[in-house]
Enzyme design. Structure first.
Site, PDB file in Angstrom:
ATOM      1  N   GLY A 136       0.765  -1.223   0.008  1.00 34.99           N
ATOM      2  CA  GLY A 136      -0.032  -0.208   0.076  1.00 34.99           C
ATOM      3  C   GLY A 136       0.972   1.184  -0.155  1.00 34.99           C
ATOM      4  O   GLY A 136       1.973   1.043  -0.129  1.00 34.99           O
ATOM      5  N   GLY A 137       0.275   2.449   0.166  1.00 32.91           N
ATOM      6  CA  GLY A 137       0.937   3.692   0.271  1.00 32.91           C
ATOM      7  C   GLY A 137       2.190   3.480   1.371  1.00 32.91           C
ATOM      8  O   GLY A 137       3.104   4.591   1.319  1.00 32.91           O
ATOM      9  N   THR A 140       5.425  -2.231   1.931  1.00 38.15           N
ATOM     10  CA  THR A 140       5.280  -3.390   1.467  1.00 38.15           C
ATOM     11  C   THR A 140       5.626  -4.323   2.899  1.00 38.15           C
ATOM     12  O   THR A 140       6.333  -4.205   3.612  1.00 38.15           O
ATOM     13  CB  THR A 140       6.121  -4.151   0.366  1.00 38.15           C
ATOM     14  OG1 THR A 140       5.966  -3.194  -0.781  1.00 38.15           O
ATOM     15  CG2 THR A 140       5.570  -5.401  -0.192  1.00 38.15           C
ATOM     16  N   ASP A 253      -5.357   7.834  11.371  1.00 35.21           N
ATOM     17  CA  ASP A 253      -5.633   7.284  10.159  1.00 35.21           C
ATOM     18  C   ASP A 253      -6.398   5.663  10.582  1.00 35.21           C
ATOM     19  O   ASP A 253      -6.096   4.566   9.950  1.00 35.21           O
ATOM     20  CB  ASP A 253      -4.247   6.762   9.583  1.00 35.21           C
ATOM     21  CG  ASP A 253      -4.473   6.464   8.017  1.00 35.21           C
ATOM     22  OD1 ASP A 253      -5.667   6.615   7.335  1.00 35.21           O
ATOM     23  OD2 ASP A 253      -3.832   5.780   7.389  1.00 35.21           O
TER      24      ASP A 253
END
Length: 412
Positions: A136-137, A140, A253
């Site tokens: 993802g952003g 890994t 987040d």
């Protein structure tokens, strides 16, 4: 606790949170009457006395030499990890016949202090990054295993323009936490530009797999009881971060992708790259730029006109996550006639019908209704109108009939 003696240089000047078992309460009739009427929470708030004598026992000698005390599973002092890296046992010798206790001590210390690995060791743990778990952003994630066979998840952050700030945020945050609903950091690598974070392995992946009717592999969805337990676990984890871990942490987040599930579907909050550490009494937070994920970001994070940034920003993200868990977003996106509506608004207008259809039996109907009401309270437009995570936990633990729907004050 605070000690002012001049001869004791390491005065305790911070609050220490300790668990108190119910068996420790005084058995007086008056105390039991207070317990019945007020509950444990109020009794704990009133406080209780602790005694501490730092000069007693072998641990005092250990700390005087700048070592770290360790105890075995029976609570007995078994040794001191010295500042030079050597180990002294309870008789102050470097060698010990209590091999089992020393093994326990080293294991306990490793659990408290994440181990630092070289990049070569990280490659060995992951078999040269052979088994990818996800990407993802943030970077890994690879599966690996420690020398004792324990499975781990190894995250290699992306080489971003922040010069490793997200990596350091996550490392600093997780080295301050220890909670059943926060992912455990087992080790890390910081070798020049090569960085890695080593976590406990979560066999059930992220909550995103189960947030809707069916998970990504087409298996049956989780029961409402399981989903409710996950929602409660996330709430406990956030309450701990906001209130009980010394240096309070705002995650910034919270979303289904960042909630991991262990083998028992116990939720663990993860991915602290955007987290903000603040002093225990600090309520207003200053950040540079918007942080979070679209759809879960609190309004005040991207525009100051909505209020000041605080731990209530996590509360908003939690509310959106809960509403997603009950399938509200998925349900409205499938309906072409209502897909243009903001899904919390749709929930307000169709709540009774939705609870009946989603829950089916009365017990599940009550769970769905409770989750929706809590979710709607958490996403109130003004931060001051949102509950704290402590209050969220209380709401989840009370009867559904004791909750009422909040006023419709939502982001359009």
């Amino acid at each position: 606790m605070e000690r002012q003696d001049a001869e004791w240089p390491r005065a305790c000047r911070t609050a220490v949170v300790v668990p108190v078992l119910k068996d420790w309460w005084l058995p007086s009739a008056e105390y039991h009457q207070q317990l019945h009427s007020d509950g444990y929470g109020q009794l704990l708030k009133r406080g209780f006395q602790l005694s501490w004598e730092p000069s007693a026992g072998p641990c005092y000698v250990c700390e005087q030499t700048k070592g770290k005390c360790s105890y075995n599973h029976r609570g007995e002092f078994v040794g001191c990890l010295c500042s030079d890296g050597s180990v002294r046992t309870s008789d102050c010798r470097h060698r010990s016949s209590k091999k089992k206790d020393i093994t326990y001590m080293v294991s306990a210390i490793s659990a408290l202090y994440p181990k630092r690995y070289t990049y070569s060791e990280v490659k060995t743990l992951t078999e040269s990054f052979a088994h990818k778990l996800g990407k993802g952003g943030f970077g890994t994630v690879y599966r690996g295993s420690l020398p004792n066979g324990r499975l781990v998840a190894v995250k290699l952050p992306n080489n971003s323009k922040d010069d490793g700030q997200e990596f350091m945020n996550e490392l600093a945050s997780l080295m301050r936490t220890s909670h059943v609903n926060v992912v455990t950091l087992l080790g890390y690598c910081l070798q020049g530009p090569k960085r890695a974070l080593i976590y406990e392995y979560m066999p059930n992946g992220s909550l995103n797999r189960f947030a809707f009717g069916r998970n990504s592999e087409g298996e049956k969805s989780l029961s409402w009881e399981k989903l409710f337990g996950i929602a409660v676990g996330i709430a406990h984890g956030l309450e701990y971060l906001h209130r009980w871990c010394g240096t309070n942490i705002v995650h910034f987040d919270i979303k289904p992708h960042n909630i991991l599930l262990d083998q028992d579907l116990c939720p663990k909050i993860s991915d602290f790259g955007l987290a903000k550490l603040c002093m225990a009494k600090e309520s207003i937070i200053s950040i540079n730029g918007t942080r979070g994920t679209i759809g879960y970001i609190a309004p005040e994070v991207f525009s100051p006109q909505f209020g000041q940034i605080s731990s209530k920003s996590d509360v908003y993200s939690y509310g959106m996550t809960v509403l997603e868990m009950v399938g509200a977003r998925e349900n409205i996106s499938k309906n072409s006639e209502t897909s243009s509506k903001y899904f919390p608004q749709w929930i307000y207008e169709n709540m009774e019908e939705y609870c009946l259809n989603a829950g089916g039996i009365s017990a599940d109907n009550e769970i769905v209704r409770k989750l929706i009401i809590v979710g709607l309270w958490c996403i109130q437009l003004q931060p001051n109108n949102r509950p704290s995570m402590t209050r969220v936990v209380e709401m989840l633990e009370c009867r559904e009939g004791d909750l009422h729907i909040p006023p419709q004050s939502l982001l359009c």
